[in-house]
Design an enzyme around this catalytic site. Structure first.
Site, PDB file in Angstrom:
ATOM      1  N   HIS A 320      56.679  31.936  53.294  1.00 20.27           N
ATOM      2  CA  HIS A 320      57.394  31.087  54.261  1.00 20.27           C
ATOM      3  C   HIS A 320      56.883  31.413  55.654  1.00 20.27           C
ATOM      4  O   HIS A 320      56.583  32.551  55.966  1.00 20.27           O
ATOM      5  CB  HIS A 320      58.910  31.374  54.191  1.00 20.27           C
ATOM      6  CG  HIS A 320      59.743  30.309  54.808  1.00 20.27           C
ATOM      7  ND1 HIS A 320      59.950  30.226  56.154  1.00 20.27           N
ATOM      8  CD2 HIS A 320      60.387  29.265  54.248  1.00 20.27           C
ATOM      9  CE1 HIS A 320      60.718  29.190  56.417  1.00 20.27           C
ATOM     10  NE2 HIS A 320      60.997  28.574  55.279  1.00 20.27           N
ATOM     11  N   ASP A 378      62.599  27.041  47.399  1.00 19.10           N
ATOM     12  CA  ASP A 378      62.116  26.147  46.339  1.00 19.10           C
ATOM     13  C   ASP A 378      61.874  26.859  45.019  1.00 19.10           C
ATOM     14  O   ASP A 378      61.625  26.201  44.004  1.00 19.10           O
ATOM     15  CB  ASP A 378      60.814  25.476  46.803  1.00 19.10           C
ATOM     16  CG  ASP A 378      61.088  24.508  47.946  1.00 19.10           C
ATOM     17  OD1 ASP A 378      60.492  24.661  49.021  1.00 19.10           O
ATOM     18  OD2 ASP A 378      61.944  23.627  47.749  1.00 19.10           O
TER      19      ASP A 378
END
Ligand code: SDX
Length: 444
Positions: A320, A378
């Site tokens: 991320h 996710d």
């Protein structure tokens, strides 16, 4: 060019400044340091070009703040996510998606009366214009539902002419309520269309998550009872995806909105941006990756591929831009995955088992540890959505549905800023210097 921070001499207004010095010419310039409630301070460089004749260069905006915002704060090192000061853990544990939507849109948790009025407004905006049904007929049945959502949501501006004036607070509010209310209806229609089943009309006696599950999995031929555990899991997933600071799709919505485009067109631009596998499309890519890995014995081979710079394969659902710690949303989703699967009587789901083994191995590997690559939102969401009965092509649609409240709240915040300015970044030109045109018969 060197830089350092100075605080104004005692007695002056405690304005902190940042000084840039041109090491070639010895010139210096001071720029204000602007601090927020919490998080890193910023250097206000709006006068940088006028004063220094220099642009900044920050492709992908790794160190650039595009705006001030009161909605969401993320601390990537500590793995903190809060909306209007409330932690994501508290909100997923104690709140509901529509209450969080109210919080994002209006700034505070609602009173009971305010929440009831808000829920009633959303409930009575869930139906879509009957003409919109014909839009779906134009798509092939195997169209990706995100392709349908890009088209149909943008087309909403062709139906709601009474809420396109972005300078009218009432029309801004109606647009926000319409988008929040109609996204589940449109998403369910996209799903039904893809499986050749009739559209289900929304029901006003169901709450937001129940209604969505009903519109997706109910059929006209018989009654449909929504499983409360599934509805609670769905609502929690919506909360976890509601907003996330200035991510790629939110920045797309803000940039589109800065040109004064109508809110439906702006949200359609956010849907398009979210679709990419590096962003919201990752939840579908995670399930595809786990299917490709197939068995835990194959994990080491895929871990090596993820580390190989010559191999485009990446560990989807890992890493991320901001979180250099565990994504707090992934923590909640991992627990939720166990709850939902247990409720479904699936106590050893092979996909979840594989995902957890992959996570364990990756988090023991120096490549991932050194780069602080942890599971993100996710990584586990797709496992829950698959268990709830959704095909993987619908995963990003659900992400877009939930993120719509974040997009429209960020859009509203931007429009309500005094003196809205169109976003217009500059560049570093590296193309050819000026050169004369060469007629075609003189070219080599
Ligand atoms: C979302 O911004 C948001 O907030 C987004 C989001 C939201 O709520 O809106 O949180 C939702 O989009 C979550 C992210 C979903 N995407 C994925 O899971 C796709 C896989 N992840 C990667 O593509 C990547 O981690 C990104 C895109 C998420 C972040 O990329 P960055 O910040 O540009 O990091 P990078 O590409 O510069 O990577 C740094 C290093 C590189 O190695 P080195 O060059 O240092 O040797 O880490 C490596 C990368 O190769 N790396 C990975 C990796 N992610 C980064 N290596 C293998 N697998 C990965 N997944």
């Amino acid at each position: 060019m060197t830089a350092d921070t100075k605080t104004a001499p005692a007695g002056d207004a405690a304005e902190k400044t940042f000084t840039f010095t041109n090491d070639q010419t010895g010139e210096s310039w001071q720029f204000p340091v602007v601090e927020g409630t919490v998080g890193p301070p910023t250097i206000d460089i709006r006068q940088l070009y006028q004063q220094t004749g220099h642009f900044t260069l920050d492709p992908a905006f790794t160190a650039t703040g595009s705006c001030k915002s009161r909605l969401t704060f993320i601390d990537g090192d500590e793995g903190i996510l809060m909306h209007r000061g409330y932690s994501i853990e508290d909100l997923t544990d104690k709140s509901s998606f529509l209450e969080v939507s109210y919080l994002l849109l209006y700034g505070d948790l609602p009173s009971k009366k305010q929440l009831d009025e808000f829920i009633r407004s959303i409930t009575y905006h869930t139906m879509v214009h009957e003409q919109i049904h014909y839009f779906f007929r134009g798509f092939r049945r195997d169209a990706h539902p995100m392709a349908i959502m890009c088209g149909v949501v943008g087309a909403l501006s062709a139906f709601y002419h009474d809420s396109l004036d972005i300078w009218d607070p009432q029309q801004r509010e109606i647009s926000a309520h319409r988008l929040l209310a109609k996204m589940p209806t449109l998403a369910a229609m996209a799903y039904k269309y893809s499986i050749g089943q009739p559209f289900m009309f929304p029901r006003n006696d169901l709450d937001y998550a129940e209604n969505f599950l009903y519109m997706c999995f109910g059929v006209p031929a018989e009654p449909f009872e929504v499983n409360p555990v599934h509805a609670r899991a769905m609502d929690k997933i919506f909360i976890l995806h509601a907003d996330h600071e200035q991510n790629a799709s939110t920045s797309t919505v803000r940039l589109a909105g800065s040109s004064q485009a109508n809110p439906f067109a702006c949200i359609a631009s956010g849907i398009a941006s979210l679709w990419g596998p590096a962003h919201g499309g990752a939840n579908q890519a995670v399930l595809e990756m786990l299917a490709e890995i197939g068995h835990k014995d194959n994990i080491p081979e895929f871990i090596e591929r993820a580390k190989d710079k010559d191999d485009p394969f990446r560990l989807m659902g890992f890493g991320h831009r901001v979180y250099k710690n565990y994504d707090p949303r992934a923590q909640v989703l991992r627990e939720s995955a166990h709850e939902v699967l247990h409720d479904l009587g699936i106590d050893n789901d092979p996909t979840l088992e594989l995902a957890m083994e992959l996570e364990k191995i990756a988090l023991e590997d120096p490549y991932f540890v050194d780069r602080k690559l942890f599971p993100n939102v996710d990584f586990y969401s797709g496992i829950i959505l698959k268990a709830l009965g959704f095909p993987d092509t619908m995963f990003t649609v659900l992400f877009a549905m939930a993120r719509t409240i974040g997009w429209i709240s960020q859009w509203k915040e931007m429009i309500e800023e005094p003196a809205l300015k169109i976003g217009r970044p500059r560049q570093l030109y590296t193309g050819p210097a000026a050169r004369p045109y060469v007629p075609i018969d003189e070219r080599k």
